[in-house]
Structure formats: structure tokens, C-alpha cells
Scaffold this active site. Structure first.
Site, PDB file in Angstrom:
ATOM      1  N   HIS A 153       8.937 -17.454  17.585  1.00  0.00           N
ATOM      2  CA  HIS A 153      10.141 -18.279  17.943  1.00  0.00           C
ATOM      3  C   HIS A 153      10.100 -17.924  19.685  1.00  0.00           C
ATOM      4  CE1 HIS A 153      12.732 -19.704  14.600  1.00  0.00           C
ATOM      5  NE2 HIS A 153      12.194 -18.618  13.956  1.00  0.00           N
ATOM      6  N   ASP A 160      14.053 -22.966  13.098  1.00  0.00           N
ATOM      7  CA  ASP A 160      14.554 -22.714  11.515  1.00  0.00           C
ATOM      8  C   ASP A 160      15.633 -23.698  11.378  1.00  0.00           C
ATOM      9  OD1 ASP A 160      13.087 -20.701  11.372  1.00  0.00           O
ATOM     10  OD2 ASP A 160      14.190 -19.042  12.020  1.00  0.00           O
ATOM     11  N   GLU A 239       8.724 -18.722   4.354  1.00  0.00           N
ATOM     12  CA  GLU A 239       9.978 -19.258   4.729  1.00  0.00           C
ATOM     13  C   GLU A 239      10.136 -20.734   4.637  1.00  0.00           C
ATOM     14  OE1 GLU A 239      11.016 -15.319   7.621  1.00  0.00           O
ATOM     15  OE2 GLU A 239      10.870 -17.522   8.588  1.00  0.00           O
ATOM     16  N   HIS A 242      11.393 -22.580   8.121  1.00  0.00           N
ATOM     17  CA  HIS A 242      10.589 -22.064   9.161  1.00  0.00           C
ATOM     18  C   HIS A 242       9.439 -22.968   9.549  1.00  0.00           C
ATOM     19  CE1 HIS A 242       9.048 -18.809  12.065  1.00  0.00           C
ATOM     20  NE2 HIS A 242       7.956 -19.680  11.879  1.00  0.00           N
TER      21      HIS A 242
END
Length: 264
Positions: A153, A160, A239, A242
């Protein structure tokens, strides 16, 4: 891990407005990593994707830490220009299907990542455990790679997100909350994300009784995944929410400026 002296040097030079280059032993292939506070190649996400809904979890207190995260000065989202352009294509795609993008997090300053690390090291702070990691002892968060000293990130091209159904005016049911620490968050939980086939296999679940997700919940995850992959993003295997721009413009650069509206 970076030594204390390396992080102190990074902090001092960042405060002075300088870009710095550091080499760290834990970086894959001994790559050279740049830290910089230069935000000139970023945009405020909603300027590029006006249909996006923002729920910036780390600006508020409903997150796995339970506090506002350092570096989140305003409830907004920032991305590199390239990632924002690609996300606009995703938005246009899902809008035709009756959905809007809902953003939980985008660019994350290094200060925010450092906050996560300090929180993970404080084993006594478990106020949000029932909501995000009930099946885990906090001591395993580094070992099981839920918390890192660096995050994609921070390079500015990772987001996300989930989908918001414009008919029901609710988020799509993905069978699990954002930032849930457990195998239930994996894209291949109860299905094959490569084929989109729901298998119902919940054997990876560590919960007792074992958790599962339904075929509909798995398909909802796949709607988001297909749209993101179709427009140049790559997924993370742990995830469902993500995604990172495959051709990210700053693969070795980690940014330090805060999350707030950019003055352009």
C-alpha cells in the site's frame, strides 16, 4: 528487519523533505528501496473515480487496532495516477453490472505501517480481537504474515475494496469482513478463484465449529475479482479485498506523506 539506526535516519531525512535510498538485508534480492515524501504522482481517488464510496477504516476506530492510524489525517483515499486510471475502468465496468466500488484503504503512508508494527508488538492490546482475529493469538501475527514492516500500500498502487449493490443499497455479502485475520479471507476459501468454481471446501478453517461461506458469497467475491483482473490489477492470495496494479509505477519506492486531500 531494518535496524533502528536505519529507521532513525529515514525519519530524520523525511522530516527534512529529502528523498532517501536505503539498502536492507530483508528486502528480496537485496533490492534498493527509496523512501520519499513526494506526492506529485498521486491523485485524490474520488477526483478520478467520482462514483467510488469511501469508508476509510484507518481514519476511524473500527479497525483491528481500534484507533485512528498514524498518517491518516483526512478520511480520503489517494492512489498513483496510473492506479487511479485503471480503477476508473473497474468502476465503469461494475457500474454496468449494478454496483459501485467501496474503498476501505488505498495509499498507506509508512507512518501507518509503523503504527501497525508497534500495535502488533504490544501483546496486551487485544481490544479488537473479537471482531478481527478471534481465532489467533496476537503473538503469531508476524510469523503468519498478517503484519509486515513494509506494505505494498505504501507504494501507492494497492487498494482494499468491496462492491456496493445499487439495488439493495448495501455492500455485497462477501462472507467475511474486511481485515479478518484468518483463512476465511483467502480468495480460494471454499472455491477455486482461477475457475470461479464454488467447492464448499472449508478444510482450511481453523475455527471450531468450522466456518464456511456460501456459493453466493463466493460468487460475489469473484465478481469483484474478475473486474479487477480485467483492468490490470493482480490479487493477493490471502485477502479477497486486496489488489495491486500489475504494472505499478513505483515497485521499489515507499512514500511517507500523510493521507489528506492533495492540493493540485
Amino acid at each position: 528487519m531494518k535496524t533502528i539506526m536505519q529507521w532513525l535516519l529515514a525519519a530524520i531525512l523525511t522530516i527534512c523533505g529529502a528523498n532517501i535510498i536505503i539498502s536492507c538485508n530483508n528486502i528480496k534480492d537485496n533490492a534498493v528501496v527509496s523512501l520519499t515524501d513526494d506526492s506529485s504522482q498521486f491523485v485524490t481517488l474520488t477526483d478520478s473515480v467520482p462514483d467510488a464510496i469511501l469508508e476509510i477504516r484507518y481514519y476511524g476506530t473500527y479497525n483491528f487496532v481500534g484507533k485512528r492510524i498514524d498518517g491518516y489525517e483526512e478520511p480520503t483515499a489517494l492512489l498513483t495516477k496510473q492506479a487511479a486510471k485503471a480503477l476508473k475502468e473497474v468502476s465503469d465496468d461494475v457500474m454496468k453490472q449494478g454496483y459501485r466500488l467501496k474503498i476501505y484503504d488505498a495509499y498507506r503512508p509508512q507512518k501507518g505501517v509503523d503504527h501497525f508494527v508497534r500495535w502488533a508488538q504490544n501483546l496486551a492490546d487485544t481490544i479488537m480481537k473479537p471482531y478481527f482475529y478471534p481465532d489467533l493469538d496476537k503473538s503469531v501475527l508476524f510469523e503468519q504474515e498478517y503484519i509486515y514492516e513494509r506494505s505494498g500500500h505504501t507504494r501507492g498502487s494497492t487498494v482494499d475494496l468491496t462492491l456496493f449493490d445499487m439495488t439493495t443499497e448495501k455492500e455485497l455479502d462477501m462472507g467475511g469482513t474486511f481485515d479478518w485475520f484468518g483463512p476465511e479471507s483467502h480468495p480460494d476459501f471454499c472455491g477455486n478463484p482461477e475457475t470461479g468454481e464454488y467447492t464448499g471446501d472449508n478444510s482450511k478453517s481453523t475455527a471450531e465449529p468450522k466456518r464456511s461461506i456460501t456459493a453466493k458469497q463466493f460468487e460475489n467475491r469473484m465478481i469483484l475479482r474478475r473486474a479487477m483482473l480485467a483492468h490490470g490489477f493482480k490479487p493477493l492470495d490471502t485477502e479477497w479485498w486486496h489488489f495491486t496494479l500489475s504494472n505499478e509505477p513505483f515497485p521499489d519506492t515507499y512514500f511517507t506523506f500523510p493521507v489528506k486531500q492533495l492540493n493540485k
